[in-house]
Design a protein around this motif. Structure first.
Motif, PDB file in Angstrom:
ATOM      1  N   LEU A  78     -20.342  25.091  77.101  1.00  0.00           N
ATOM      2  CA  LEU A  78     -20.892  26.307  76.509  1.00  0.00           C
ATOM      3  C   LEU A  78     -20.509  26.472  75.047  1.00  0.00           C
ATOM      4  O   LEU A  78     -21.049  27.342  74.356  1.00  0.00           O
ATOM      5  CB  LEU A  78     -20.410  27.527  77.301  1.00  0.00           C
ATOM      6  CG  LEU A  78     -20.738  27.521  78.796  1.00  0.00           C
ATOM      7  CD1 LEU A  78     -20.107  28.728  79.469  1.00  0.00           C
ATOM      8  CD2 LEU A  78     -22.242  27.512  79.022  1.00  0.00           C
ATOM      9  N   THR A 110     -18.718  27.115  86.079  1.00  0.00           N
ATOM     10  CA  THR A 110     -18.344  26.130  85.057  1.00  0.00           C
ATOM     11  C   THR A 110     -17.136  26.626  84.275  1.00  0.00           C
ATOM     12  O   THR A 110     -16.852  27.823  84.234  1.00  0.00           O
ATOM     13  CB  THR A 110     -19.497  25.872  84.065  1.00  0.00           C
ATOM     14  OG1 THR A 110     -19.118  24.834  83.151  1.00  0.00           O
ATOM     15  CG2 THR A 110     -19.850  27.112  83.263  1.00  0.00           C
ATOM     16  N   GLU A 111     -16.407  25.684  83.674  1.00  0.00           N
ATOM     17  CA  GLU A 111     -15.458  26.031  82.628  1.00  0.00           C
ATOM     18  C   GLU A 111     -16.265  26.242  81.347  1.00  0.00           C
ATOM     19  O   GLU A 111     -17.488  26.082  81.343  1.00  0.00           O
ATOM     20  CB  GLU A 111     -14.420  24.922  82.463  1.00  0.00           C
ATOM     21  CG  GLU A 111     -13.530  24.740  83.690  1.00  0.00           C
ATOM     22  CD  GLU A 111     -12.541  23.591  83.548  1.00  0.00           C
ATOM     23  OE1 GLU A 111     -12.869  22.612  82.838  1.00  0.00           O
ATOM     24  OE2 GLU A 111     -11.451  23.669  84.135  1.00  0.00           O
ATOM     25  N   THR A 112     -15.582  26.571  80.247  1.00  0.00           N
ATOM     26  CA  THR A 112     -16.358  26.900  79.046  1.00  0.00           C
ATOM     27  C   THR A 112     -16.488  25.752  78.060  1.00  0.00           C
ATOM     28  O   THR A 112     -17.153  25.887  77.042  1.00  0.00           O
ATOM     29  CB  THR A 112     -15.767  28.132  78.331  1.00  0.00           C
ATOM     30  OG1 THR A 112     -14.370  27.954  78.114  1.00  0.00           O
ATOM     31  CG2 THR A 112     -15.996  29.372  79.169  1.00  0.00           C
ATOM     32  N   VAL A 133     -19.705  30.527  72.909  1.00  0.00           N
ATOM     33  CA  VAL A 133     -19.588  30.759  74.347  1.00  0.00           C
ATOM     34  C   VAL A 133     -20.244  32.084  74.722  1.00  0.00           C
ATOM     35  O   VAL A 133     -20.980  32.174  75.722  1.00  0.00           O
ATOM     36  CB  VAL A 133     -18.112  30.729  74.791  1.00  0.00           C
ATOM     37  CG1 VAL A 133     -17.977  31.199  76.238  1.00  0.00           C
ATOM     38  CG2 VAL A 133     -17.548  29.318  74.657  1.00  0.00           C
ATOM     39  N   VAL A 137     -23.203  32.379  77.401  1.00  0.00           N
ATOM     40  CA  VAL A 137     -23.034  33.167  78.619  1.00  0.00           C
ATOM     41  C   VAL A 137     -24.045  34.311  78.667  1.00  0.00           C
ATOM     42  O   VAL A 137     -24.578  34.643  79.726  1.00  0.00           O
ATOM     43  CB  VAL A 137     -21.588  33.695  78.721  1.00  0.00           C
ATOM     44  CG1 VAL A 137     -21.445  34.659  79.895  1.00  0.00           C
ATOM     45  CG2 VAL A 137     -20.620  32.527  78.883  1.00  0.00           C
ATOM     46  N   ILE A 153     -17.381  31.965  85.378  1.00  0.00           N
ATOM     47  CA  ILE A 153     -16.700  31.241  84.319  1.00  0.00           C
ATOM     48  C   ILE A 153     -15.243  31.055  84.732  1.00  0.00           C
ATOM     49  O   ILE A 153     -14.623  31.966  85.273  1.00  0.00           O
ATOM     50  CB  ILE A 153     -16.770  32.028  82.993  1.00  0.00           C
ATOM     51  CG1 ILE A 153     -18.227  32.190  82.549  1.00  0.00           C
ATOM     52  CG2 ILE A 153     -15.943  31.355  81.905  1.00  0.00           C
ATOM     53  CD1 ILE A 153     -18.969  30.907  82.316  1.00  0.00           C
ATOM     54  N   GLU A 154     -14.701  29.860  84.459  1.00  0.00           N
ATOM     55  CA  GLU A 154     -13.297  29.577  84.768  1.00  0.00           C
ATOM     56  C   GLU A 154     -12.498  29.440  83.471  1.00  0.00           C
ATOM     57  O   GLU A 154     -12.655  28.461  82.748  1.00  0.00           O
ATOM     58  CB  GLU A 154     -13.185  28.282  85.580  1.00  0.00           C
ATOM     59  CG  GLU A 154     -11.759  27.933  85.948  1.00  0.00           C
ATOM     60  CD  GLU A 154     -11.647  26.588  86.651  1.00  0.00           C
ATOM     61  OE1 GLU A 154     -10.518  26.073  86.739  1.00  0.00           O
ATOM     62  OE2 GLU A 154     -12.682  26.056  87.104  1.00  0.00           O
ATOM     63  N   HIS A 159      -9.491  25.800  76.455  1.00  0.00           N
ATOM     64  CA  HIS A 159     -10.898  26.116  76.244  1.00  0.00           C
ATOM     65  C   HIS A 159     -11.053  27.374  75.392  1.00  0.00           C
ATOM     66  O   HIS A 159     -10.085  28.119  75.187  1.00  0.00           O
ATOM     67  CB  HIS A 159     -11.592  26.317  77.601  1.00  0.00           C
ATOM     68  CG  HIS A 159     -11.450  25.156  78.516  1.00  0.00           C
ATOM     69  ND1 HIS A 159     -11.519  25.256  79.880  1.00  0.00           N
ATOM     70  CD2 HIS A 159     -11.219  23.835  78.271  1.00  0.00           C
ATOM     71  CE1 HIS A 159     -11.345  24.067  80.437  1.00  0.00           C
ATOM     72  NE2 HIS A 159     -11.167  23.195  79.475  1.00  0.00           N
ATOM     73  N   THR A 167     -10.763  36.337  77.836  1.00  0.00           N
ATOM     74  CA  THR A 167     -11.516  36.676  79.046  1.00  0.00           C
ATOM     75  C   THR A 167     -12.030  38.109  78.957  1.00  0.00           C
ATOM     76  O   THR A 167     -13.202  38.394  79.247  1.00  0.00           O
ATOM     77  CB  THR A 167     -10.630  36.520  80.292  1.00  0.00           C
ATOM     78  OG1 THR A 167     -10.135  35.182  80.366  1.00  0.00           O
ATOM     79  CG2 THR A 167     -11.409  36.820  81.565  1.00  0.00           C
ATOM     80  N   LEU A 179     -22.063  38.191  86.276  1.00  0.00           N
ATOM     81  CA  LEU A 179     -21.017  37.348  85.690  1.00  0.00           C
ATOM     82  C   LEU A 179     -19.698  37.575  86.423  1.00  0.00           C
ATOM     83  O   LEU A 179     -19.179  38.690  86.454  1.00  0.00           O
ATOM     84  CB  LEU A 179     -20.849  37.671  84.207  1.00  0.00           C
ATOM     85  CG  LEU A 179     -19.641  37.052  83.472  1.00  0.00           C
ATOM     86  CD1 LEU A 179     -19.629  35.538  83.593  1.00  0.00           C
ATOM     87  CD2 LEU A 179     -19.637  37.495  82.016  1.00  0.00           C
ATOM     88  N   LEU A 181     -15.734  35.510  87.823  1.00  0.00           N
ATOM     89  CA  LEU A 181     -14.659  34.629  87.366  1.00  0.00           C
ATOM     90  C   LEU A 181     -14.132  33.761  88.510  1.00  0.00           C
ATOM     91  O   LEU A 181     -13.993  34.234  89.640  1.00  0.00           O
ATOM     92  CB  LEU A 181     -13.491  35.442  86.813  1.00  0.00           C
ATOM     93  CG  LEU A 181     -13.739  36.284  85.561  1.00  0.00           C
ATOM     94  CD1 LEU A 181     -12.517  37.144  85.270  1.00  0.00           C
ATOM     95  CD2 LEU A 181     -14.072  35.400  84.358  1.00  0.00           C
TER      96      LEU A 181
END
Length: 281
Positions: A78, A110-112, A133, A137, A153-154, A159, A167, A179, A181
């Motif tokens: 992202l 996903t991670e970012t 990001v 998002v 999102i993780e 990241h 966050t 959205l 987590l």
């Protein structure tokens, strides 16, 4: 005793076919997978066109073996500075969301990502990366709301979304009910803060409890002043406190072993069962 729904990342099992994957998973009290097709080349997946037909075929076999999908993993950068690459990856993520219903309405996660394709860079912590990001998002959230799909999102310490503050800022910037987590506490623990891990975890849970849909279970050890990730049960993570805390606050939460070798699974499960009951359905 509280309950949790134990799962594993599908690509952490050494299977070479879907049937073999399901057989291996059923050796343990797993109820679900974090299923990331992009990491499952050995199963004939990888960067395939994920269609409703393919998703249905996979999920039907899983259900026949009493297994489901907690998270549909779609690795997406992202924060990629290349706008064309980023647009392509976001489009793929949106396609995953469009077929999530065929995986039992799994949450797409996903991670970012990273500014660099070669690994760690401090540019990930700079404002341009964060803003990319947010833009990514925001676009995904608009699609998710149209589709009626949840995505997650993780956060991770290397990241752009790497701590409580980033966050919080992301959730404020993209105020979408779709959205969510994925909380991996070890991803936020570093050599600098590991002695305050309880406070970090409490703060994250208190502030974002309504957003958490799944938790990753792994461990860490401080070796030569570096925080090294290891399998759950093998390190310095305050495991008992964490497990009791999350199951009291989130009964039947999806909890996924990550980065664990098959030979390490029985000991990790035995430790968990000292503190909680594992769902069997």
């Amino acid at each position: 005793m509280s309950n949790l729904r134990l799962g594993i990342r599908a690509h952490d099992l050494p299977a070479t076919s879907l049937d073999e994957l399901l057989q291996q998973a059923n050796q343990y009290p797993f109820t679900n997978f974090q299923f990331a097709p992009l990491k499952l080349v050995t199963l004939g997946l990888g960067d395939v066109n994920l269609t409703p037909g393919l998703a249905t075929a996979i999920f039907t076999k899983m259900q026949q073996q009493g297994l489901s999908v907690s998270l549909l993993g779609c690795i997406t950068n992202l924060a990629d500075p290349d706008s064309q690459n980023r647009a392509k990856e976001i489009h793929r993520f949106e396609n995953f969301m469009s077929v999530a219903r065929y995986f039992g309405n799994a949450v797409v996660a996903t991670e970012t990502g990273s500014v660099s394709s070669t690994g760690y860079t401090t540019e990930n912590f700079e404002e341009p990366a964060f803003e990319r990001v947010v833009a990514s998002v925001r676009q995904i959230a608009q699609s998710a709301e149209k589709l009626g799909t949840l995505f997650a999102i993780e956060p991770g310490d290397n990241h752009p979304i790497h701590d409580l503050d980033t966050t919080r800022r992301l959730l404020q910037a993209v105020d979408s009910p779709n959205l969510k987590l994925v909380f991996d506490p070890v991803n936020l623990i570093t050599q600098a803060n590991y002695q305050q891990q309880d406070q970090l975890i409490d703060s994250f849970l208190n502030e974002f409890s309504d957003k958490i849909v799944a938790v990753h279970l792994k461990d860490f050890a401080i070796i030569n002043h570096h925080c090294e990730v290891c399998a759950f049960g093998q390190g310095q993570f305050h495991r008992e406190r964490f497990i009791k805390l999350i199951t009291q606050r989130f009964p039947h939460l999806f909890c996924t072993f990550e980065g664990i070798q098959p030979q390490q699974i029985p000991a990790a499960i035995a430790e968990l069962q000292q503190w909680v009951s594992l769902d069997k359905f």
